[in-house]
Structures are given as C-alpha cells and as structure tokens.
Design a protein around this motif. Structure first.
Motif, mmCIF file in Angstrom:
data_model
loop_
_atom_site.group_PDB
_atom_site.id
_atom_site.type_symbol
_atom_site.label_atom_id
_atom_site.label_comp_id
_atom_site.label_asym_id
_atom_site.label_seq_id
_atom_site.Cartn_x
_atom_site.Cartn_y
_atom_site.Cartn_z
ATOM 1 N N GLN A 1 13.471 -3.380 8.640
ATOM 2 C CA GLN A 1 12.142 -3.940 8.419
ATOM 3 C C GLN A 1 11.141 -3.336 9.409
ATOM 4 O OE1 GLN A 1 12.057 -8.230 8.171
ATOM 5 N NE2 GLN A 1 14.054 -8.351 7.171
ATOM 6 N N PRO A 2 9.962 -3.039 8.913
ATOM 7 C CA PRO A 2 9.331 -3.350 7.620
ATOM 8 C C PRO A 2 9.488 -2.252 6.563
ATOM 9 C CG PRO A 2 7.651 -2.596 9.132
ATOM 10 C CD PRO A 2 8.946 -2.539 9.877
ATOM 11 N N LYS B 1 12.320 -12.519 -1.356
ATOM 12 C CA LYS B 1 11.742 -11.187 -1.191
ATOM 13 C C LYS B 1 11.409 -10.959 0.273
ATOM 14 C CE LYS B 1 9.575 -11.026 -5.762
ATOM 15 N NZ LYS B 1 8.277 -10.915 -6.482
ATOM 16 N N SER C 1 10.172 -7.838 1.333
ATOM 17 C CA SER C 1 8.946 -7.034 1.301
ATOM 18 C C SER C 1 8.795 -6.433 -0.089
ATOM 19 C CB SER C 1 9.007 -5.923 2.340
ATOM 20 O OG SER C 1 7.865 -5.099 2.239
ATOM 21 N N ASN C 2 7.582 -6.383 -0.569
ATOM 22 C CA ASN C 2 7.274 -5.687 -1.811
ATOM 23 C C ASN C 2 6.132 -4.694 -1.624
ATOM 24 O OD1 ASN C 2 5.197 -7.484 -1.459
ATOM 25 N ND2 ASN C 2 5.204 -8.245 -3.571
ATOM 26 N N GLN C 3 5.829 -4.372 -0.353
ATOM 27 C CA GLN C 3 4.774 -3.409 -0.023
ATOM 28 C C GLN C 3 5.378 -2.160 0.631
ATOM 29 O OE1 GLN C 3 1.555 -3.910 -0.807
ATOM 30 N NE2 GLN C 3 1.978 -5.941 -1.659
ATOM 31 N N ILE C 4 6.471 -1.683 0.070
ATOM 32 C CA ILE C 4 7.175 -0.557 0.690
ATOM 33 C C ILE C 4 6.576 0.775 0.247
ATOM 34 C CG2 ILE C 4 9.432 0.540 0.937
ATOM 35 C CD1 ILE C 4 10.710 -2.177 0.424
#
Length: 517
Positions: free
Chosen positions: A430-431, A390, A392-395
């Motif tokens: 990213q991010p 993973k 990022s999972n804070q999108i």
C-alpha cells in the motif's frame, strides 16, 4: 461262473461322473495279463467294484484312489500274488508309473493353485484318466500332453502384470483404457532433461532463441500455457483452449500429449496448476470451475458460478480456497472441501479480466474493463481477502484496460499488461503506486488477452504480442533483450521454464504451441 467278467454302467451313478473316463476292464485285462491269458474269478460273488461307483476317501488324493482300485483288481485277478502298486518304479506291470503319477498330479491340481487345492473332496468328480494303465507296456503309446480344450488357471495379479508388460510404449496414453500403462503415471516420472538441474541452484535465466518442438492438437485458440511449478514435474506443460479442452504435454523431451481433459462443455478461458502439482484448476464459459486430478483425469470438484468464468486463482497459502471472476460484478471465493462460496467481493464493474494474489495471500488485485470517459478509477482494485473490503481503487488512472497481471517473484512489485501497448509496474504494498518512470513498450495488444510473466529469478519479463512475436525485457531497465518471431497469429502467452535455463513455451490464436530454447 464265466471266464470273463462283464460290467454295465450303474443306474445310481451321478450324471457328472458318467461323463468322466475311468479305468475300464479292458485296460485292466491288457495291463495285468498277457494277450493270450484269461481272467478267472474263484468266486462269482467276488466281483470287482465298478470304478464309477467308487467313492474316494476325502483325506486321500486322486492318486491314492486310483491306486486302491487297481490294487484291489489285481488281488482278485491273481489271488496268490503279492499286491503291487501301479505307481511303483520297480513294477513290471506298469513301466511308466512315475510319468503317469506326475501327469495325474498336474491334472488334479491346476496351474497356479496352492497345493491344498489339489485335494479332492467327496463331492467332486474324479478327474479323467488320460491313458489306460496298460499303456505302460508300450512306451511308444505314452502321451502325456494336456487336452487342447483345457486352459490352466492364471491368478489375477499375474494376468495384470502380463498386461502391463505387453503394452506398446509408443501407443498414445489417452487411447489406452484404464490406468495400467506406464504412460498413465505421468506424475511418477522425472524427465532426463530436467534431472541434472534439480541438484543445483538455478542460475541466471537466459533468452530462448531456437525452436525445440511444436505441439499441435488444439482445434481452437490456446489462451494460456503454464509449466508445472513443482521442480521435478516441471517437464509437464498445461494448455487451455477455446476448443473446450485443456491438455498436459511432455514439453521437455518427447512433446507428446500425456492427457486430454474434457470436463467442460464450453470454451476453457483459464487454467492453472495447484501448488502441489497434482490437480488442475480450470474456468470455462459454461459457468463451471473444475478441479481435476492430473493422474486420473477425474473431476474432484465441479462448481457452478452462474456466470462465465474468465479467470481463476488458487490461494497461495490455503490451496483449498480459490477465486473465480468473469462476466459478473462480483468475485467469488470457493472452498473446495465444502463446495460452498465462503466470500463474495462486490464491485460496480461489468466483468473481471484477471486476479492476482499478492504476497502471502493477504491482499489481491483484480483487473476489470470498467473504463469511463474521464478516468479509470476501477480498472485495478485492491481487496482485503479476509474482510472483503476494497483497499484501494485508485491504483491505475490511465484509460486502458489491463487484460493480465504478473507478480515479481522476489521484489515487492507487480506488472499489468495494458491495452495501451505497454506494461506498467506497480508496488505490491500500500498504496500500490505506479512507477511512472518505467514502461515496457514494443509489443502490441490490440484487444487480445495477451499475458505477461517473470522469469524465476525476476530479471526477465516476457510478453506476447498481437503480431505473433514473443518479447523479452530486462526488468530493471525496461530494455528489450530479444524479440522472437514465434507465430503467424497473435501470441497470447509466453511461459518461462522454472528449472531449465533459456527455455520458454508460447501459444497463439490458431491453436499452436511451441517450445523454445
């Protein structure tokens, strides 16, 4: 010694030879002598050989064999006369020699065979003589017609060519058996409407405003429509439906259904073209992901995912690899060459709604329905394709699910359709930050899987709506350019044509497809 010679059938003749017609003594008598003359034989031991017991020379044709029998018969009947061939043009005994010679050649050598096959072997029977040799005395009796029961041989290639030419072009292609018809070659034709735009650089996209055609044939909701990405095949329109089928249409000119694919036993949730335009990738509620040949309709690969497939996505730089997501906490990467799972991406979610590869296929985004009461930290997840980690999972932090995703063709950004009745734009690097200043509002989602899509130049963003309308936005300022009253049922997808300007296809929950220009 008798004045007339009588013949009896030989007991040693073959059964097959007994059924053929041969030169009879009566025909020799009437053809060689006058009606009042008698045939006398000098020596009773010299008997004319029976035509049935005559064995031809393997190096001679049937014409030489018959001529030899008749010439020997004449020499016995008239011992002091000079032997004359019955096929001589100047012969007074046989006036129709050339015509009979030609007829015997046609009978000995069937139509369409090489000349070498017209030879007769010692083990073959003599062909029947169609007329008595004495018929040359009366031209009115000459009849060179072929018997009604005899059919000439036609080579296989000639029969196939005839069958192709006699096919009715207005007959539906999917009802014609085989792949011999011109309609079956759907990848070889270039639409006359597409051809003028192939030589020029595509201009700015326009807004479709008028209905061009309506395509009916699906018995259930149509989940998606997609134009073929190959420019010269872009007149082909793919549709996937909940009636367990997906179809390819001529969406540029005739509006005719070119092929129906019935390789699933469950509702087809998603389908797309491969980059080459020769195969279709589909996912269904029967747990299967299938790669189908567009031309033949044959299944190239059929893979069991062990969960209901909601979305499929081919790898942009490696077309043999594709991803499958659905009613599972994992996304699987399949290799179509080995038919094996090469990578698994696991996340604590209930189901995956959509998959979007970013530039060059290094990363990809998955959309899920995992929404908690406080946050939506796993609604959008960015994955590294190679490591399955993973990124990022804070999108996306708002508490709305995102049923579909779309990548901008030129800029480093993508948009997500949300159940908050708007589309949000994110950076594809990213991010993966969301642009909070730009939202595309004005349409309704209301729990439907409403899809969104960019135009080829990236200036127009289109979206369906649960109200049945198709909305077109200016991507740079998020302003609505036009609202098209397309359907009475929820409009699930709007696909803009990659070559034709101001052309788009829409589909709805009732199974109707429309093309606008």
């Amino acid at each position: 010694m008798s004045s007339l010679v009588a013949y009896e059938d030989s007991e040693s003749e073959d059964d097959c030879l007994g059924q053929t017609e041969a030169v009879t003594p009566a025909s020799i008598q009437t053809g060689s002598c006058g009606p009042n003359q008698e045939v006398r034989v000098c020596n009773s031991s010299e008997i004319i050989p029976s035509p049935h017991s005559f064995t031809p020379d393997p190096d001679r044709s049937v014409l030489d064999s018959h001529g030899h029998v008749l010439e020997r018969s004449r020499s016995l009947l008239h011992p002091h006369s000079q032997p004359v061939s019955c096929f001589d043009r100047q012969s007074k005994y046989c006036r129709g020699g050339k015509a009979q010679e030609k007829h015997l050649r046609d009978t000995a050598a069937p139509l369409g065979l090489p000349e070498t096959q017209g030879k007769i072997s010692p083990f073959q029977t003599l062909p029947p003589t169609p007329q008595g040799f004495g018929d040359g005395l009366n031209p009115a009796k000459r009849n060179h017609t072929v018997r009604s029961g005899v059919r000439p041989y036609i080579p296989k290639r000639q029969r196939l060519a005839t069958s192709v030419e006699t096919v009715d072009p207005n007959y539906p292609a999917e009802q014609v058996p085989g792949n011999l018809t011109r309609e079956s070659q759907i990848l070889s034709d270039v639409s006359a409407r597409i051809k003028p735009y192939l030589a020029h650089k595509p201009g700015s996209s326009g807004i479709p405003r008028k209905l061009l055609m309506t395509l009916g044939g699906h018995q259930g909701p149509v989940n998606t429509v997609q134009w073929c990405p190959v420019p010269h095949l872009s007149h082909l329109l793919l549709s996937a439906s909940m009636d367990k089928t997906f179809k390819v249409w001529d969406g540029a000119e005739s509006g005719r259904c070119l092929r129906v694919y019935t390789c699933h036993s469950g509702a087809v949730r998603d389908a797309c073209w491969t980059p080459c335009g020769r195969h279709l990738l589909s996912g269904s509620f029967d747990n299967m992901a299938v790669i189908t040949d567009v031309e033949t309709g044959q299944q190239v690969v059929k893979l069991d995912n062990q969960f209901k497939v909601m979305c499929v996505a081919p790898h942009p730089s490696n077309p043999e690899i594709f991803l499958c997501g659905g009613h599972s906490s994992a996304v699987k990467a399949w290799d179509s060459r080995s038919c094996k799972v090469v990578k698994v991406y696991k996340a604590g979610i209930q189901q995956t709604l959509d998959i979007l590869f970013l530039r060059d296929g290094v990363d990809f985004i998955t959309s899920s329905d995992c929404v908690s009461r406080d946050s939506a930290d796993r609604t959008l997840i960015a994955w590294d394709y190679q490591t399955t980690a993973k990124v990022s999972n804070q999108i996306y932090q708002e508490r709305f699910t995102c049923p579909s995703l779309a990548l901008h063709p030129l800029e480093e950004s993508f948009v997500a359709q949300t159940n908050g009745d708007y589309m949000a734009v994110f950076s594809s690097q990213q991010p993966y930050r969301m642009n909070k200043r730009r939202r595309y509002e004005g349409h309704k989602v209301e729990g439907y899987s409403v899809q969104c899509e960019f135009s080829l130049d990236g200036t127009i963003l289109a979206s369906g709506s649960s109200t049945g309308s198709a909305h077109f936005y200016d991507y740079h300022n998020a302003r609505i350019l036009h609202t098209l009253r397309a359907h009475s049922q929820p409009c699930l997808c709007v696909s803009q044509h990659p070559v034709l300007p101001a052309t788009a296809a829409t589909c709805d929950w009732a199974g109707e497809i429309k093309v606008w220009h």
